[in-house]
Design a protein around this motif. Structure first.
Motif, PDB file in Angstrom:
ATOM      1  N   VAL A  10       0.840  -1.205   0.000  1.00 51.36           N
ATOM      2  CA  VAL A  10       0.000   0.000   0.000  1.00 51.36           C
ATOM      3  C   VAL A  10       0.872   1.250   0.000  1.00 51.36           C
ATOM      4  O   VAL A  10       0.604   2.209  -0.730  1.00 51.36           O
ATOM      5  N   MET A  11       1.919   1.253   0.770  1.00 54.22           N
ATOM      6  CA  MET A  11       2.798   2.422   0.851  1.00 54.22           C
ATOM      7  C   MET A  11       3.524   2.674  -0.470  1.00 54.22           C
ATOM      8  O   MET A  11       3.682   3.815  -0.890  1.00 54.22           O
ATOM      9  N   ARG A  12       3.951   1.606  -1.160  1.00 56.85           N
ATOM     10  CA  ARG A  12       4.596   1.777  -2.461  1.00 56.85           C
ATOM     11  C   ARG A  12       3.613   2.344  -3.476  1.00 56.85           C
ATOM     12  O   ARG A  12       3.947   3.230  -4.258  1.00 56.85           O
ATOM     13  N   SER A  13       2.403   1.839  -3.447  1.00 60.59           N
ATOM     14  CA  SER A  13       1.370   2.339  -4.357  1.00 60.59           C
ATOM     15  C   SER A  13       1.037   3.794  -4.055  1.00 60.59           C
ATOM     16  O   SER A  13       0.899   4.623  -4.965  1.00 60.59           O
ATOM     17  N   LEU A  14       0.904   4.121  -2.789  1.00 61.87           N
ATOM     18  CA  LEU A  14       0.628   5.496  -2.390  1.00 61.87           C
ATOM     19  C   LEU A  14       1.755   6.432  -2.833  1.00 61.87           C
ATOM     20  O   LEU A  14       1.497   7.525  -3.348  1.00 61.87           O
ATOM     21  N   ALA A  15       2.990   6.006  -2.685  1.00 63.71           N
ATOM     22  CA  ALA A  15       4.132   6.818  -3.111  1.00 63.71           C
ATOM     23  C   ALA A  15       4.121   7.032  -4.622  1.00 63.71           C
ATOM     24  O   ALA A  15       4.332   8.146  -5.104  1.00 63.71           O
TER      25      ALA A  15
END
Length: 106
Positions: A10-15
């Motif tokens: 999720v954090m990679r996608s958000l970034a």
């Protein structure tokens, strides 16, 4: 309690999408100015820019072709595509787990 901010995926996608949002900042401002001064919508149906393209040219929902799939299982519906201004054609992936999608480019 489930917290999305502790999930690496999720954090990679958000970034990634935060970077896209920032990269489009100047373009989004241009679109907002067009909307304010000329009345052009920011998000547009492709028929506004491709009025002679039969794949987009439908008068109302009753004229819209039903979603069909070709021999490989690809959807031939273009009802989920849209334009962001006049430069970006968006064909979103709306199903979880889908890794590829055939996209019609006008």
């Amino acid at each position: 309690t489930l917290c999305a901010y502790h999930d690496d995926k999720v954090m990679r996608s958000l970034a990634l999408w935060s970077n896209v949002y920032v990269a489009l900042a100047e373009y989004r401002l241009q679109l907002l100015n067009e909307a304010s001064f000329r009345g052009y919508p920011v998000v547009r149906h492709p028929v506004l820019h491709f009025p002679n393209d039969e794949r987009f040219n439908c008068c109302n929902g009753s004229d819209r072709k039903k979603t069909k799939k070709d021999k490989d299982g690809w959807s031939s519906s273009y009802s989920d595509s849209f334009m962001l201004g006049d430069l970006l054609y968006v064909a979103p992936v709306l199903k979880s787990g889908v890794r590829k999608k055939k996209v019609y480019l006008p």
